[in-house]
Design an enzyme around this catalytic site. Sequence first.
Site, PDB file in Angstrom:
ATOM      1  N   SER A 126     -92.631 -34.738 -32.771  1.00 30.66           N
ATOM      2  CA  SER A 126     -93.709 -33.775 -32.579  1.00 30.66           C
ATOM      3  C   SER A 126     -94.814 -34.002 -33.602  1.00 30.66           C
ATOM      4  CB  SER A 126     -93.104 -32.375 -32.763  1.00 30.66           C
ATOM      5  OG  SER A 126     -94.094 -31.412 -32.967  1.00 30.66           O
ATOM      6  N   TYR A 151     -88.408 -25.520 -38.110  1.00 28.13           N
ATOM      7  CA  TYR A 151     -88.425 -26.372 -36.910  1.00 28.13           C
ATOM      8  C   TYR A 151     -89.080 -27.715 -37.233  1.00 28.13           C
ATOM      9  CZ  TYR A 151     -90.106 -28.409 -32.569  1.00 28.13           C
ATOM     10  OH  TYR A 151     -90.404 -29.308 -31.566  1.00 28.13           O
ATOM     11  N   LYS A 155     -87.652 -31.918 -37.360  1.00 25.52           N
ATOM     12  CA  LYS A 155     -88.230 -33.140 -36.751  1.00 25.52           C
ATOM     13  C   LYS A 155     -88.435 -34.217 -37.817  1.00 25.52           C
ATOM     14  CE  LYS A 155     -88.337 -31.769 -32.507  1.00 25.52           C
ATOM     15  NZ  LYS A 155     -87.339 -32.279 -31.559  1.00 25.52           N
TER      16      LYS A 155
HETATM   17  P1  NAD Z   1     -87.001 -26.938 -23.707  1.00 27.13           P
HETATM   18  O1  NAD Z   1     -86.403 -25.842 -24.502  1.00 27.13           O
HETATM   19  O2  NAD Z   1     -87.656 -26.605 -22.433  1.00 27.13           O
HETATM   20  O3  NAD Z   1     -85.899 -28.067 -23.421  1.00 27.13           O
HETATM   21  C1  NAD Z   1     -84.875 -28.364 -24.327  1.00 27.13           C
HETATM   22  C2  NAD Z   1     -83.562 -28.391 -23.551  1.00 27.13           C
HETATM   23  O4  NAD Z   1     -82.502 -28.703 -24.460  1.00 27.13           O
HETATM   24  C3  NAD Z   1     -83.238 -27.057 -22.897  1.00 27.13           C
HETATM   25  O5  NAD Z   1     -82.924 -27.267 -21.539  1.00 27.13           O
HETATM   26  C4  NAD Z   1     -82.022 -26.544 -23.679  1.00 27.13           C
HETATM   27  O6  NAD Z   1     -81.164 -25.789 -22.861  1.00 27.13           O
HETATM   28  C5  NAD Z   1     -81.394 -27.852 -24.169  1.00 27.13           C
HETATM   29  N1  NAD Z   1     -80.616 -27.741 -25.404  1.00 27.13           N
HETATM   30  C6  NAD Z   1     -81.004 -27.237 -26.611  1.00 27.13           C
HETATM   31  N2  NAD Z   1     -79.997 -27.313 -27.487  1.00 27.13           N
HETATM   32  C7  NAD Z   1     -78.953 -27.898 -26.850  1.00 27.13           C
HETATM   33  C8  NAD Z   1     -77.631 -28.244 -27.222  1.00 27.13           C
HETATM   34  N3  NAD Z   1     -77.134 -27.982 -28.442  1.00 27.13           N
HETATM   35  N4  NAD Z   1     -76.827 -28.841 -26.304  1.00 27.13           N
HETATM   36  C9  NAD Z   1     -77.296 -29.092 -25.057  1.00 27.13           C
HETATM   37  N5  NAD Z   1     -78.518 -28.783 -24.644  1.00 27.13           N
HETATM   38  C10 NAD Z   1     -79.346 -28.181 -25.533  1.00 27.13           C
HETATM   39  O7  NAD Z   1     -88.008 -27.721 -24.669  1.00 27.13           O
HETATM   40  P2  NAD Z   1     -89.075 -28.844 -24.298  1.00 27.13           P
HETATM   41  O8  NAD Z   1     -90.414 -28.243 -24.451  1.00 27.13           O
HETATM   42  O9  NAD Z   1     -88.683 -29.509 -23.038  1.00 27.13           O
HETATM   43  O10 NAD Z   1     -88.857 -29.805 -25.535  1.00 27.13           O
HETATM   44  C11 NAD Z   1     -88.065 -30.982 -25.449  1.00 27.13           C
HETATM   45  C12 NAD Z   1     -88.079 -31.668 -26.797  1.00 27.13           C
HETATM   46  O11 NAD Z   1     -89.420 -31.952 -27.163  1.00 27.13           O
HETATM   47  C13 NAD Z   1     -87.517 -30.851 -27.942  1.00 27.13           C
HETATM   48  O12 NAD Z   1     -86.836 -31.724 -28.815  1.00 27.13           O
HETATM   49  C14 NAD Z   1     -88.744 -30.277 -28.626  1.00 27.13           C
HETATM   50  O13 NAD Z   1     -88.505 -30.000 -29.971  1.00 27.13           O
HETATM   51  C15 NAD Z   1     -89.707 -31.433 -28.451  1.00 27.13           C
HETATM   52  N6  NAD Z   1     -91.124 -31.048 -28.493  1.00 27.13           N
HETATM   53  C16 NAD Z   1     -91.584 -30.060 -27.678  1.00 27.13           C
HETATM   54  C17 NAD Z   1     -92.933 -29.701 -27.717  1.00 27.13           C
HETATM   55  C18 NAD Z   1     -93.450 -28.581 -26.875  1.00 27.13           C
HETATM   56  O14 NAD Z   1     -94.489 -28.004 -27.222  1.00 27.13           O
HETATM   57  N7  NAD Z   1     -92.836 -28.238 -25.766  1.00 27.13           N
HETATM   58  C19 NAD Z   1     -93.808 -30.387 -28.571  1.00 27.13           C
HETATM   59  C20 NAD Z   1     -93.298 -31.405 -29.386  1.00 27.13           C
HETATM   60  C21 NAD Z   1     -91.942 -31.731 -29.328  1.00 27.13           C
HETATM   61  C1  WQD Z   2    -101.865 -23.278 -29.929  1.00 24.14           C
HETATM   62  C2  WQD Z   2    -103.011 -22.466 -30.489  1.00 24.14           C
HETATM   63  C3  WQD Z   2    -102.366 -20.580 -31.862  1.00 24.14           C
HETATM   64  C4  WQD Z   2    -100.460 -18.238 -28.739  1.00 24.14           C
HETATM   65  C5  WQD Z   2     -96.545 -25.547 -31.330  1.00 24.14           C
HETATM   66  C6  WQD Z   2     -95.592 -26.063 -32.365  1.00 24.14           C
HETATM   67  C7  WQD Z   2     -95.646 -27.554 -32.423  1.00 24.14           C
HETATM   68  C8  WQD Z   2     -95.427 -28.169 -31.042  1.00 24.14           C
HETATM   69  C9  WQD Z   2     -96.358 -27.588 -30.052  1.00 24.14           C
HETATM   70  C10 WQD Z   2     -93.090 -28.550 -30.763  1.00 24.14           C
HETATM   71  C11 WQD Z   2    -102.776 -22.051 -31.945  1.00 24.14           C
HETATM   72  C12 WQD Z   2    -103.080 -20.135 -30.608  1.00 24.14           C
HETATM   73  C13 WQD Z   2    -101.139 -19.249 -29.407  1.00 24.14           C
HETATM   74  C14 WQD Z   2    -101.082 -16.973 -28.589  1.00 24.14           C
HETATM   75  C15 WQD Z   2    -102.999 -17.829 -29.753  1.00 24.14           C
HETATM   76  N1  WQD Z   2     -94.130 -27.868 -30.542  1.00 24.14           N
HETATM   77  N2  WQD Z   2    -102.379 -19.055 -29.901  1.00 24.14           N
HETATM   78  N3  WQD Z   2    -102.343 -16.838 -29.094  1.00 24.14           N
HETATM   79  O1  WQD Z   2     -98.774 -23.827 -32.651  1.00 24.14           O
HETATM   80  O2  WQD Z   2    -100.263 -25.755 -31.932  1.00 24.14           O
HETATM   81  O3  WQD Z   2     -97.844 -25.948 -31.701  1.00 24.14           O
HETATM   82  O4  WQD Z   2     -96.239 -26.157 -30.063  1.00 24.14           O
HETATM   83  O5  WQD Z   2     -92.919 -29.480 -31.483  1.00 24.14           O
HETATM   84  O6  WQD Z   2     -94.651 -27.942 -33.298  1.00 24.14           O
HETATM   85  O7  WQD Z   2     -95.954 -25.516 -33.612  1.00 24.14           O
HETATM   86  O8  WQD Z   2     -99.032 -24.449 -30.202  1.00 24.14           O
HETATM   87  O9  WQD Z   2     -99.363 -23.200 -28.118  1.00 24.14           O
HETATM   88  O10 WQD Z   2     -98.232 -22.054 -30.066  1.00 24.14           O
HETATM   89  O11 WQD Z   2    -100.668 -22.570 -30.214  1.00 24.14           O
HETATM   90  O12 WQD Z   2    -104.139 -17.629 -30.212  1.00 24.14           O
HETATM   91  O13 WQD Z   2    -100.525 -16.030 -28.033  1.00 24.14           O
HETATM   92  O14 WQD Z   2    -103.109 -21.254 -29.739  1.00 24.14           O
HETATM   93  O15 WQD Z   2    -102.798 -19.825 -32.955  1.00 24.14           O
HETATM   94  O16 WQD Z   2    -103.996 -22.144 -32.603  1.00 24.14           O
HETATM   95  P1  WQD Z   2     -99.046 -24.931 -31.734  1.00 24.14           P
HETATM   96  P2  WQD Z   2     -99.243 -23.015 -29.587  1.00 24.14           P
END
Ligand code: NAD
Ligand code: WQD
Length: 338
Positions: A126, A151, A155
């Site tokens: 991330s 969190y 990562k």
């Molecule tokens: P999500 O929560 O939709 O998907 C994660 C899945 O993993 C879920 O289906 C959950 O049930 C499963 N899971 C969690 N812990 C588990 C465990 N111990 N055993 C088996 N299954 C488990 O999240 P996502 O948005 O699809 O994210 C996927 C990956 O990408 C994650 O590693 C997250 O940290 C990373 N990521 C997400 C974002 C984002 O904004 N969505 C951004 C950057 C990185």
């Molecule tokens: C985006 C912008 C908020 C909600 C997060 C994780 C990051 C990555 C992606 C996993 C920010 C603003 C949000 C609301 C708002 N995930 N906001 N009102 O914080 O950039 O990133 O998700 O790895 O690690 O931190 O994403 O969508 O939460 O926020 O004003 O109700 O929207 O302040 O500026 P963020 P977000």
Amino acid sequence: MDKKILVTGGLGYIGSHTCIELINNGFNVSIIDNLVNSEITSLKSIEKITGVKINFYMVDLTDYNKMKNKLENENFDIVIHFAALKSVSESINFPEKYMDNNIGSLKNILKFMEYKNIKKLLFSSSCTVYGKPDSLPVTEESIFKKPESPYAETKQISEKLIDEFSNKFKQNSISLRYFNPVGAHDSGLIGEKPKGKPENLVPYISETAIGLRKSLSVFGSDYKTKDGTPVRDYIHIVDLANAHLAAVIRLTNYKSKKYYEVFNIGTGKGYSVLEVINAFKKVNKVDINYKIVGRRKGDIDIIFSDNTLSRKTLNWKPKKTIEDMVESSWRWQKNINR
Ligand code: NAD
Ligand code: WQD
């Protein structure tokens, strides 16, 4: 092609979209998930969209013996490890839960890969690993600053563990550092479905537009950005899924001399919170009730990617616009609230 891929967390938001692109490109996919943040309907939707029946294992990855027993007779060429908990606010309240689940699961996956002699890993990292960057855009060479949450720390630790493991066992691994994934699949059958109140911006906007939430709180308008609200690099979920396909193809066909590689996956463009709200309103012709409130703890003012390396090395590029992102998010929201 017929390569076998084990996808952990494959029923989640990013995993489900990625499985579709992999299956549509001839890969054989098995999914492990414990449904802690997803629903089994997601499996049915993937099967419906692709027309392929998927091997699904309902396993908690923190339970190594159960995972090993379930997968004992399977062979895989590649593991894609999505499974993790991802709520920033929950991680601040329950840091141990995040260490146990996210680091515990990864360690078990690495142990299992060693046991089964699986030599290729693709990991969900991330942009949060960069913390509050010194300069923009961030490249893969930008240093890891202080993590803004437990969190984020999981990562940073995960990447370090994978780097060490890959060099020790001379295996090829790739981490993709996602920026802000948004949007939904064109079919309208899968998308992001937060359990409870959404934490992320676009799901909160969609739920406000449909009437599930009264008003969106915009967290701060006094940042040093174009309009005072924070700027992020939003990336369409289908572009992100295709970046995984590109990385899998690299792992399959190309033996990099570097055992561990990382790539930024973003569009390289930054949009402010108000710009996203306005795009959503304009494209979908809906009103969004919002009010400006105080800053959210841990938020940084601005981050966006330099995606030169992923464009060049993975032969990937994002195709979707901010308009596509908000349009597909709204279509998905309307579908699930019909
Ligand atoms: P999500 O929560 O939709 O998907 C994660 C899945 O993993 C879920 O289906 C959950 O049930 C499963 N899971 C969690 N812990 C588990 C465990 N111990 N055993 C088996 N299954 C488990 O999240 P996502 O948005 O699809 O994210 C996927 C990956 O990408 C994650 O590693 C997250 O940290 C990373 N990521 C997400 C974002 C984002 O904004 N969505 C951004 C950057 C990185
Ligand atoms: C985006 C912008 C908020 C909600 C997060 C994780 C990051 C990555 C992606 C996993 C920010 C603003 C949000 C609301 C708002 N995930 N906001 N009102 O914080 O950039 O990133 O998700 O790895 O690690 O931190 O994403 O969508 O939460 O926020 O004003 O109700 O929207 O302040 O500026 P963020 P977000």
